[in-house]
Design an enzyme around this catalytic site. Structure first.
Site, mmCIF file in Angstrom:
data_model
loop_
_atom_site.group_PDB
_atom_site.id
_atom_site.type_symbol
_atom_site.label_atom_id
_atom_site.label_comp_id
_atom_site.label_asym_id
_atom_site.label_seq_id
_atom_site.Cartn_x
_atom_site.Cartn_y
_atom_site.Cartn_z
ATOM 1 N N ASP A 34 -24.172 -11.835 19.042
ATOM 2 C CA ASP A 34 -25.090 -10.939 18.345
ATOM 3 C C ASP A 34 -25.213 -9.643 19.130
ATOM 4 O O ASP A 34 -25.299 -9.672 20.363
ATOM 5 C CB ASP A 34 -26.456 -11.615 18.187
ATOM 6 N N ASN A 90 -31.835 -17.423 8.370
ATOM 7 C CA ASN A 90 -32.823 -16.625 7.663
ATOM 8 C C ASN A 90 -32.400 -16.584 6.197
ATOM 9 O O ASN A 90 -31.243 -16.307 5.889
ATOM 10 C CB ASN A 90 -32.899 -15.211 8.227
ATOM 11 N N GLN A 97 -33.746 -11.960 6.720
ATOM 12 C CA GLN A 97 -32.307 -11.846 6.448
ATOM 13 C C GLN A 97 -31.976 -10.397 6.133
ATOM 14 O O GLN A 97 -32.575 -9.796 5.242
ATOM 15 C CB GLN A 97 -31.897 -12.759 5.288
ATOM 16 N N VAL A 99 -28.385 -9.356 6.375
ATOM 17 C CA VAL A 99 -27.016 -9.376 5.857
ATOM 18 C C VAL A 99 -26.932 -10.573 4.911
ATOM 19 O O VAL A 99 -27.161 -11.713 5.330
ATOM 20 C CB VAL A 99 -25.974 -9.503 6.991
ATOM 21 N N HIS A 103 -25.017 -16.896 7.352
ATOM 22 C CA HIS A 103 -24.651 -17.006 8.764
ATOM 23 C C HIS A 103 -25.765 -17.731 9.504
ATOM 24 O O HIS A 103 -26.917 -17.691 9.106
ATOM 25 C CB HIS A 103 -24.408 -15.630 9.395
ATOM 26 N N HIS A 105 -27.688 -18.352 13.233
ATOM 27 C CA HIS A 105 -27.955 -17.850 14.581
ATOM 28 C C HIS A 105 -28.014 -19.055 15.516
ATOM 29 O O HIS A 105 -28.771 -19.993 15.270
ATOM 30 C CB HIS A 105 -29.305 -17.127 14.636
#
Length: 117
Positions: A34, A90, A97, A99, A103, A105
């Site tokens: 990240d 998220n 969120q 994007v 995905h 984290h």
């Protein structure tokens, strides 16, 4: 609001258009560090398909890919932070969120007070 027809930043990273610190790459997912880490280890594990906006869509549409994503996150956490980690998805703008390409984290390595996933 972003253009929903434009490729997400993750699609552009997967395509090699945008550089990223890649820590894992196979035929189904990619894992990157990240750029604004919230823990000593903060990775994003991203499916290579942009068919799913969030984890709810992924779970309904391709549970095997979700299982692969989680297994990849666990394997990376074993390697990078002794297997102890938080896995965060998220879902929705109000939940953080930013994007809308699903995905996860992966956060670990001694989460410090005040770090939010």
């Amino acid at each position: 609001m972003s253009d929903d027809t434009a490729p997400s930043i993750f699609s552009r990273i997967i395509a090699g258009e945008i550089p990223a610190d890649i820590v894992f790459d196979d035929d189904r997912v990619i894992a990157i560090r990240d750029i604004a880490p919230q823990a000593p280890v903060h990775l994003l594990v991203i499916p290579k398909t942009d068919a799913y906006r969030d984890v709810v869509e992924l779970a309904a549409g391709d549970p095997a890919l979700l299982a692969h994503l989680v297994a990849t996150a666990s394997s990376l956490a074993d390697e990078l932070c002794g297997g102890q980690f938080r896995l965060v998805f998220n879902t929705g703008a109000e939940a953080g969120q930013t994007v809308f390409h699903v995905h996860a984290h992966v956060l670990g390595g001694g989460l410090e007070e005040g770090h939010l996933a």
